[in-house]
Design a protein around this motif. Structure first.
Motif, PDB file in Angstrom:
ATOM      1  N   GLU A 287       0.846  -1.184   0.000  1.00 63.33           N
ATOM      2  CA  GLU A 287       0.000   0.000   0.000  1.00 63.33           C
ATOM      3  C   GLU A 287       0.887   1.240   0.000  1.00 63.33           C
ATOM      4  OE1 GLU A 287      -2.219  -1.089   3.419  1.00 63.33           O
ATOM      5  OE2 GLU A 287      -0.821  -0.159   4.801  1.00 63.33           O
ATOM      6  N   VAL A 288       0.275   2.383  -0.313  1.00 65.29           N
ATOM      7  CA  VAL A 288       0.998   3.650  -0.330  1.00 65.29           C
ATOM      8  C   VAL A 288       0.435   4.522   0.789  1.00 65.29           C
ATOM      9  CG1 VAL A 288       1.483   5.740  -1.652  1.00 65.29           C
ATOM     10  CG2 VAL A 288       1.566   3.501  -2.771  1.00 65.29           C
ATOM     11  N   ILE A 289       1.330   5.040   1.618  1.00 62.53           N
ATOM     12  CA  ILE A 289       0.953   5.870   2.759  1.00 62.53           C
ATOM     13  C   ILE A 289       1.030   7.339   2.333  1.00 62.53           C
ATOM     14  CG2 ILE A 289       1.432   6.446   5.165  1.00 62.53           C
ATOM     15  CD1 ILE A 289       0.685   3.442   4.564  1.00 62.53           C
ATOM     16  N   PHE A 290      -0.102   8.046   2.481  1.00 60.06           N
ATOM     17  CA  PHE A 290      -0.182   9.462   2.127  1.00 60.06           C
ATOM     18  C   PHE A 290       0.134  10.374   3.299  1.00 60.06           C
ATOM     19  CE2 PHE A 290      -1.976   7.923  -1.696  1.00 60.06           C
ATOM     20  CZ  PHE A 290      -1.909   8.952  -2.625  1.00 60.06           C
TER      21      PHE A 290
ATOM     22  N   PHE B  58      -5.533  14.686   4.103  1.00 63.84           N
ATOM     23  CA  PHE B  58      -4.725  13.922   3.135  1.00 63.84           C
ATOM     24  C   PHE B  58      -5.637  13.221   2.128  1.00 63.84           C
ATOM     25  CE2 PHE B  58      -1.772  13.805   6.846  1.00 63.84           C
ATOM     26  CZ  PHE B  58      -0.695  14.433   6.258  1.00 63.84           C
ATOM     27  N   VAL B  59      -6.729  12.671   2.607  1.00 61.80           N
ATOM     28  CA  VAL B  59      -7.677  11.961   1.746  1.00 61.80           C
ATOM     29  C   VAL B  59      -8.286  12.932   0.739  1.00 61.80           C
ATOM     30  CG1 VAL B  59      -9.841  10.653   1.696  1.00 61.80           C
ATOM     31  CG2 VAL B  59      -8.174  10.221   3.508  1.00 61.80           C
ATOM     32  N   SER B  60      -8.722  14.098   1.200  1.00 60.51           N
ATOM     33  CA  SER B  60      -9.334  15.098   0.315  1.00 60.51           C
ATOM     34  C   SER B  60      -8.347  15.606  -0.727  1.00 60.51           C
ATOM     35  CB  SER B  60      -9.856  16.278   1.137  1.00 60.51           C
ATOM     36  OG  SER B  60     -10.863  15.855   2.008  1.00 60.51           O
ATOM     37  N   ARG B  61      -7.134  15.917  -0.287  1.00 59.99           N
ATOM     38  CA  ARG B  61      -6.113  16.415  -1.220  1.00 59.99           C
ATOM     39  C   ARG B  61      -5.793  15.367  -2.288  1.00 59.99           C
ATOM     40  NH1 ARG B  61      -0.051  16.802  -0.627  1.00 59.99           N
ATOM     41  NH2 ARG B  61       0.536  18.075  -2.404  1.00 59.99           N
TER      42      ARG B  61
ATOM     43  N   GLY C  83      -6.652  13.577  -8.180  1.00 63.20           N
ATOM     44  CA  GLY C  83      -6.876  12.435  -9.069  1.00 63.20           C
ATOM     45  C   GLY C  83      -6.466  11.093  -8.506  1.00 63.20           C
ATOM     46  N   PHE C  84      -6.333  11.004  -7.191  1.00 62.87           N
ATOM     47  CA  PHE C  84      -6.003   9.748  -6.532  1.00 62.87           C
ATOM     48  C   PHE C  84      -7.163   9.341  -5.622  1.00 62.87           C
ATOM     49  CE2 PHE C  84      -1.541  11.562  -6.884  1.00 62.87           C
ATOM     50  CZ  PHE C  84      -1.180  10.767  -7.963  1.00 62.87           C
TER      51      PHE C  84
ATOM     52  N   THR D 161       6.270   7.030  -7.386  1.00 62.94           N
ATOM     53  CA  THR D 161       6.961   7.935  -8.311  1.00 62.94           C
ATOM     54  C   THR D 161       5.977   8.920  -8.936  1.00 62.94           C
ATOM     55  OG1 THR D 161       8.616   6.229  -8.778  1.00 62.94           O
ATOM     56  CG2 THR D 161       8.411   8.029 -10.383  1.00 62.94           C
ATOM     57  N   GLU D 162       4.827   8.430  -9.369  1.00 62.29           N
ATOM     58  CA  GLU D 162       3.801   9.291  -9.968  1.00 62.29           C
ATOM     59  C   GLU D 162       3.260  10.300  -8.948  1.00 62.29           C
ATOM     60  OE1 GLU D 162      -0.683   9.003 -11.902  1.00 62.29           O
ATOM     61  OE2 GLU D 162       0.460   7.153 -11.589  1.00 62.29           O
ATOM     62  N   ALA D 163       2.983   9.843  -7.724  1.00 62.29           N
ATOM     63  CA  ALA D 163       2.438  10.731  -6.693  1.00 62.29           C
ATOM     64  C   ALA D 163       3.456  11.789  -6.286  1.00 62.29           C
ATOM     65  CB  ALA D 163       1.996   9.919  -5.479  1.00 62.29           C
ATOM     66  N   LYS D 164       4.723  11.408  -6.193  1.00 63.41           N
ATOM     67  CA  LYS D 164       5.758  12.388  -5.842  1.00 63.41           C
ATOM     68  C   LYS D 164       5.905  13.441  -6.928  1.00 63.41           C
ATOM     69  CE  LYS D 164       8.372   9.843  -2.478  1.00 63.41           C
ATOM     70  NZ  LYS D 164       9.652   9.617  -1.868  1.00 63.41           N
ATOM     71  N   ALA D 165       5.730  13.035  -8.192  1.00 67.54           N
ATOM     72  CA  ALA D 165       5.791  13.992  -9.302  1.00 67.54           C
ATOM     73  C   ALA D 165       4.664  15.021  -9.203  1.00 67.54           C
ATOM     74  CB  ALA D 165       5.724  13.258 -10.637  1.00 67.54           C
ATOM     75  N   ARG D 166       3.566  14.664  -8.520  1.00 71.00           N
ATOM     76  CA  ARG D 166       2.440  15.590  -8.329  1.00 71.00           C
ATOM     77  C   ARG D 166       2.498  16.316  -6.986  1.00 71.00           C
ATOM     78  NH1 ARG D 166      -3.036  12.735 -10.504  1.00 71.00           N
ATOM     79  NH2 ARG D 166      -2.129  11.504 -12.175  1.00 71.00           N
ATOM     80  N   GLY D 167       3.631  16.201  -6.282  1.00 70.10           N
ATOM     81  CA  GLY D 167       3.829  16.975  -5.045  1.00 70.10           C
ATOM     82  C   GLY D 167       3.445  16.273  -3.754  1.00 70.10           C
TER      83      GLY D 167
END
Length: 186
Positions: free
Chosen positions: A117-120, A132-135, A140-141, A172-178
């Motif tokens: 899993e990925v921890i936000f 975190f969930v709303s953001r 788009g996640f 990697t994709e999520a980090k590219a989106r900040g």
């Protein structure tokens, strides 16, 4: 004589283990598995169930009506569970101490399921973690969920990755989106 021969040669017939039934039950009781992480306020530890029952009556009699008995490997604990935040746990601890109970706060770690899993992020309370969930949903996640952290607070996470490679690709994709996210095995 035939019955004796059968009894000696096949002592564990019908059992899933060669240990006697009493020993098999003791192993299961000792290997307690927790399914929910969170904080636990421990009011006391006892060698026997009767001692724990007596103490639990004292605890509930002083207003801590949600006290339960949890059986461990070699003890019985009188506890209150379901404490959302560490701050609430400390408040409960202070109230209990005013009533003469030396309460400790302990972290409960749920059983790991072996899923990636990925921890936000982690929030001190539900409101903070919900941000975190709303953001994530706005970016788009969708599908990010909340769960209790073992030592209080909440964790925002996205489940459902088949393997580490897939989880790392998402990171990697999520980090590219900040987003400052990590992949972990749960």
């Amino acid at each position: 004589m035939l019955v004796g021969l059968v009894a000696v040669s096949i002592p564990s017939l019908g059992l899933s283990t060669s240990a006697p039934p009493r020993a098999a039950r003791a192993d299961q009781a000792c290997g307690r598995v927790e399914f929910v992480s969170g904080l636990e306020a421990v009011f006391g530890r006892f060698k026997t169930h009767q001692q724990a029952l007596t103490f639990r009556s004292k605890v509930t009699g002083r207003g801590f009506v949600n006290a339960n008995i949890i059986e461990g490997c070699n003890e019985f604990r009188v506890v209150i569970r379901g404490i959302d935040t560490f701050d609430i746990g400390v408040d409960l601890q202070d109230e209990a101490r005013r009533e003469g109970f030396a309460v400790t706060l302990e972290c409960i770690q749920a059983k790991q399921l072996g899923h990636w899993e990925v921890i936000f992020g982690h929030g001190r309370d539900r409101v903070t973690a919900s941000a975190f969930v709303s953001r994530a949903a706005t970016a788009g996640f969708p599908g990010v969920k909340l769960r209790s952290d073992p030592c209080g607070g909440f964790e925002a996470y996205l489940p459902g990755f088949d393997d580490q490679r897939e989880a790392q690709s998402f990171v990697t994709e999520a980090k590219a989106r900040g987003f400052d996210v990590i992949a972990e095995l749960n």
